[in-house]
Each structure stands twice: as structure tokens, then as C-alpha cells.
Design a protein around this motif. Structure first.
Motif, PDB file in Angstrom:
ATOM      1  N   LYS A 187      53.343  14.121  24.560  1.00  0.00           N
ATOM      2  CA  LYS A 187      54.537  14.508  25.311  1.00  0.00           C
ATOM      3  C   LYS A 187      54.219  15.159  26.653  1.00  0.00           C
ATOM      4  N   ALA A 188      53.047  15.734  26.763  1.00  0.00           N
ATOM      5  CA  ALA A 188      52.707  16.452  27.986  1.00  0.00           C
ATOM      6  C   ALA A 188      52.482  15.467  29.127  1.00  0.00           C
TER       7      ALA A 188
ATOM      8  N   TRP B 153      50.707  24.413  23.241  1.00  0.00           N
ATOM      9  CA  TRP B 153      51.885  25.199  23.621  1.00  0.00           C
ATOM     10  C   TRP B 153      51.991  25.298  25.138  1.00  0.00           C
ATOM     11  N   SER B 154      50.879  25.629  25.803  1.00  0.00           N
ATOM     12  CA  SER B 154      50.878  25.749  27.265  1.00  0.00           C
ATOM     13  C   SER B 154      51.238  24.426  27.927  1.00  0.00           C
TER      14      SER B 154
ATOM     15  N   THR C 292      54.929  21.394  31.050  1.00  0.00           N
ATOM     16  CA  THR C 292      55.660  20.128  31.235  1.00  0.00           C
ATOM     17  C   THR C 292      57.153  20.393  31.386  1.00  0.00           C
ATOM     18  N   ARG C 293      57.700  21.285  30.548  1.00  0.00           N
ATOM     19  CA  ARG C 293      59.132  21.633  30.663  1.00  0.00           C
ATOM     20  C   ARG C 293      59.427  22.276  32.016  1.00  0.00           C
TER      21      ARG C 293
ATOM     22  N   LEU D 280      61.772  21.918  37.515  1.00  0.00           N
ATOM     23  CA  LEU D 280      61.592  22.021  38.954  1.00  0.00           C
ATOM     24  C   LEU D 280      61.882  20.680  39.635  1.00  0.00           C
ATOM     25  N   ARG D 281      61.509  19.572  39.009  1.00  0.00           N
ATOM     26  CA  ARG D 281      61.810  18.256  39.568  1.00  0.00           C
ATOM     27  C   ARG D 281      63.306  17.981  39.567  1.00  0.00           C
ATOM     28  N   ALA D 282      63.993  18.492  38.555  1.00  0.00           N
ATOM     29  CA  ALA D 282      65.435  18.242  38.433  1.00  0.00           C
ATOM     30  C   ALA D 282      66.229  18.959  39.535  1.00  0.00           C
ATOM     31  N   ARG D 283      65.680  20.008  40.073  1.00  0.00           N
ATOM     32  CA  ARG D 283      66.386  20.778  41.104  1.00  0.00           C
ATOM     33  C   ARG D 283      66.295  20.091  42.393  1.00  0.00           C
TER      34      ARG D 283
END
Length: 185
Positions: free
Chosen positions: A111-112, A170-171, A176-177, A182-185
Motif C-alpha cells: 500500500k505504501a 506504520w511509518s 503515504t497518507r 498534501l497532493r489532494a490540497r
């Protein structure tokens, strides 16, 4: 049809060296020389060091990062490295403990979506932080007679397990989240 060469993966070499406080300046000078020499080596990415002192013995943890296994092998075979290792071995208390981590792209999980250099940076951060915490805890938890080589093997093993199965995944997910927000903004 030409065959595409697989992407090399970053490789980390972690070295633990013990020495007496009296030779600390000599160790630091040699470390500065190594830093200068390794920066000229092809494929060199980063070098991080952490020093600590406990019970009259100093410890130096050095993390070398290279772009690929071949780059690390080239550094390991270099005359400059051999010279510095011989000089360090002459003033160190014991043989160094060395661990190698490669193919770091597999560690974050499917997922990362991190670049290799981001994974390397996160991994170096956790290696240094967890090593310090484990060293402090070992002073309280492990008996005094449990020292030397086996203590280091235990600490490095626990560090690798904690990073591989808990902290790095976890990191990676958290980073990734954050990157997607930040990309969505």
C-alpha cells in the motif's frame, strides 16, 4: 528484444564499533576521513553516525547507504575503506558488529507509495532512535554479566524485528497518507 535491467534497491550497512573514551578524537578524525572518502564512491547516498558512552566504553553506530548492492560491494573492496578499517580496528576495543539491509523497497508493503530515498530516510531514523532506546533499556533490564557480543546481537536483532514488523510499516502508511493529503490540497 533487449532485457531491461532491474532497478537497484538501496542497501544499508550498519556497523557498531566500541572504543575507549581516550581514543574518541582519533575515532572522530578517522570517521571524518571515511566520510570524505565514501562521498567520492559511486552510488553513495548517505552516511549517519550516532555515538554513546556507557560504563566507560564508547559506541559508534555508523549507517552507510548505497544506491545498490554493487555500489556497496565496490566501497567494501576499495583501498580507502581497507585503510580506514585497519586503522579503526587497531584502536577499537573489539571486532565491529556489522548488519546489512537490502531490497528495502519490499519492506513498506504493497500500500505504501514511497520513493526509495524516503524509505531509506525513515529506516535510518528508526535505526538510530530505536538503537538508543534499546541501549538505555538494556542497561536496566539485562543483567550486568550479559554484555559484549551476545548483548549486541540481541539488541540488533530486536531492533531489526521492531523496525521490520512495526515501525517501518506504520511509518510508511502514515507517510503515504500524509503525502496523499498534501497532493489532494
Amino acid at each position: 528484444m533487449t532485457r531491461k535491467r532491474p532497478d537497484p534497491h538501496p542497501v544499508l550497512s550498519v556497523i557498531l564499533r566500541r572504543y575507549r573514551p581516550e581514543v574518541a578524537q582519533e575515532i572522530e578524525a578517522l570517521e571524518a576521513g571515511i566520510r570524505d572518502a565514501v562521498q567520492r564512491c559511486r552510488g553513495f547516498v548517505d552516511l549517519r553516525s550516532s555515538r554513546s558512552e556507557q560504563g566507560g566504553i564508547c559506541e559508534l553506530v555508523t549507517v552507510f547507504t548505497f544506491a545498490s548492492d554493487a555500489d556497496l560491494a565496490r566501497w567494501n573492496a576499495s583501498e580507502a575503506r581497507a585503510d580506514y578499517v585497519a586503522r579503526l580496528d587497531a584502536i577499537s576495543e573489539a571486532a565491529p558488529v556489522q548488519a546489512r539491509f537490502d531490497d528495502l523497497s519490499l519492506l513498506p508493503g504493497p500500500k505504501a507509495q514511497l520513493r526509495k530515498i524516503e524509505v531509506v530516510a525513515v529506516l535510518i531514523f528508526w535505526i538510530v532512535v530505536i538503537a538508543e532506546v534499546l541501549t538505555l533499556l538494556a542497561g536496566y533490564v539485562l543483567p550486568d554479566r550479559f554484555t559484549g557480543f551476545w548483548r549486541e546481537v540481541l539488541l540488533i536483532s530486536v531492533n531489526v524485528l521492531l523496525i521490520s514488523y512495526i515501525f517501518l510499516p506504520w511509518s510508511s502508511r502514515a507517510l503515504t497518507r500524509l503525502k496523499s493529503r498534501l497532493r489532494a490540497r
